[in-house]
Design a protein around this motif. Structure first.
Motif: not given
Length: 354
Positions: A98-102, A152-153, A170-177, A195-199
Motif C-alpha cells: 500500500s502507498g500508505d505503508g510504513l 536519501a534522507y 526513504r521518505f522525504p524529510i519536510k522538516h527536521k530538528e 509518505l508516497p501518498s503525499k501525506r
C-alpha cells in the motif's frame, strides 16, 4: 523450609508493591520492571506452601491471602501484553505494498558493539522505510555509510556519550530538528516525513537517560522528557509515531502516563511482550524499545529481530495509514491528575535549573 518460604515470599511481596511509592530514586523505579520475574517465583512459593504445609495460624492465612492478591496484581499489570487482551492497535487487512505503508526498524546498537555488518544485513533483509539507530557514535556512522545509498534522507547526531542518534528514511524529510529537551547531552529527534501518498506524518525519536547506577540516581529527567514528547504529540495536527529506547517498560507508571498525555497507542498490547533488553540475559528481559502510534495507523506486522551484538534486540514494525473511528474513540485519555503530575515534574526541573 516453612520459614524460608515465608521469608522469601515476604521479600518478593514487598518488592512487588514497592514501585507504587512515588519516589523517583532509581531503585524504587526499577521495581516497576520485573513483574513477570517476580510473579513466577512467587507462584512457585504459593503452590509449594499449599502442598507441603497445613495452614493453621493467622500469620499463614495472611501470607496466603496477600500472596494471592499480589499474584493477581502481577497478572493485571502484564495481561495487556499477552493474547488475553484485545489489540490496542488494530490489524490492517491492506496489502503490504500500500502507498500508505510504513516499515520502521529501531535498534539500540550498544556503542561498543563491533558487529555492525550483522545489523546492516538485517536492514537489507527487512528493507525498512525508516531506520532509527540510537547509542551511535562516529564509528557507527562510518560503518553504516552503505545505508546512504539506500536512504536519501538522513539526520545525524553521532555522540560519544552513548546517546547519539542516526536516522535514515526513504521518505522525504519536510522538516527536521535535533532537540535537547531536558538535558544538554541527551538529544531527541523530530521529523516530518512525506509518505508516497503525499501525506505528512510526525515522527519523534527518543532515548532518555535511564534511572540507574552510573547514569542517573532518579527518574525525573527521563519522565519529563517523555512528558514533553507526549504533550507535543497530543497537539500534533499530523499522524504521529514515537519510537526509540525509552529506558522504561511498557507497563510502568511513567509510560502509561505518557500514553494518556499523548493519546498514542501501543501495538504490543494484545500481541506480546517483545522484550528487547537485556539480550544477553534471558531471565532479565523486558520491553524497553518502543513504537507508539496515533489512531491513524493499523498494524501489518511487528517483530523482535535476532540479536546482532548489542544488549538490545532490534525491533521491526510495519504500519499502514488507515484511520479508524473506533481507535480514535478508544485512545488513552489524560485526566486532571495526569496533567497535574506532569506539571509538577516539569516545574521541579525548572526550579532546580534556576
Amino acid at each position: 523450609m516453612q520459614n524460608l518460604l515465608l521469608i522469601l515470599g515476604a521479600v518478593l511481596i514487598v518488592f512487588s508493591w514497592m514501585h507504587l511509592i512515588r519516589y523517583e530514586v532509581w531503585w524504587i523505579r526499577a521495581a516497576d520492571f520485573p513483574h513477570l520475574q517476580l510473579a513466577v517465583p512467587l507462584l512457585v512459593i504459593f503452590v509449594a506452601y499449599l502442598i507441603w504445609f497445613d495452614i493453621d495460624s493467622p500469620k499463614e492465612y495472611v501470607f496466603i491471602y496477600v500472596t494471592a492478591i499480589t499474584l493477581i496484581y502481577h497478572l493485571y499489570r502484564i495481561r495487556p501484553y499477552t493474547r488475553l487482551h484485545s489489540h490496542q492497535v488494530l490489524s490492517s487487512e491492506k496489502e503490504q505494498k500500500s502507498g500508505d505503508g510504513l516499515k520502521l526498524l529501531i535498534f539500540n546498537v550498544f556503542m561498543d558493539n563491533t558487529r555492525c555488518d550483522e545489523f546492516l544485513q538485517q536492514v537489507y533483509q527487512y528493507n525498512p522505510d525508516i531506520v532509527l539507530a540510537v547509542e551511535t557514535n562516529q564509528h557507527w556512522m562510518n560503518k553504516l555509510k552503505p545505508l546512504e545509498k539506500i536512504y536519501a534522507y538522513r539526520v545525524s547526531c553521532p555522540l560519544e556519550n552513548t546517546y547519539g542518534m542516526l536516522f535514515y528514511s526513504r521518505f522525504p524529510i519536510k522538516h527536521k530538528e535535533i532537540n535537547f529537551l531536558v538535558q544538554d547531552d541527551i538529544p531527541s529527534l523530530y521529523v516530518q516525513l512525506t509518505l508516497p501518498s503525499k501525506r505528512v506524518i510526525d515522527l519523534y525519536g527518543v532515548h532518555p537517560r535511564p534511572p540507574a547506577p552510573g547514569e542517573n540516581n532518579r527518574s525525573t529527567e527521563r519522565d519529563v522528557e517523555l512528558i514533553q514528547v507526549g504533550k507535543r504529540a497530543k497537539v500534533a495536527t499530523n499522524p504521529v509515531i514515537v519510537a526509540g529506547d525509552l529506558n522504561d517498560v511498557a507497563w510502568s507508571h511513567t509510560t502509561r502516563l505518557f500514553q494518556r498525555l499523548s493519546g498514542l497507542l501501543d501495538p504490543r498490547i494484545g500481541r506480546g511482550f517483545f522484550n528487547t533488553f537485556n539480550a544477553k540475559y534471558w531471565l532479565l528481559r523486558w520491553p524497553l524499545d518502543h513504537v507508539f502510534v496515533s489512531h491513524h495507523f493499523k498494524l501489518i506486522d511487528i517483530e523482535r529481530l535476532p540479536n546482532c551484538g548489542s544488549d538490545h534486540f532490534p525491533m521491526f514494525a510495519h504500519f499502514c495509514y488507515e484511520p479508524d473511528p473506533e481507535a480514535k474513540e478508544n485512545k488513552p485519555q489524560a485526566e486532571a491528575s495526569d496533567y497535574k503530575e506532569a506539571s509538577e515534574k516539569e516545574q521541579q526541573l525548572e526550579e532546580e535549573k534556576a
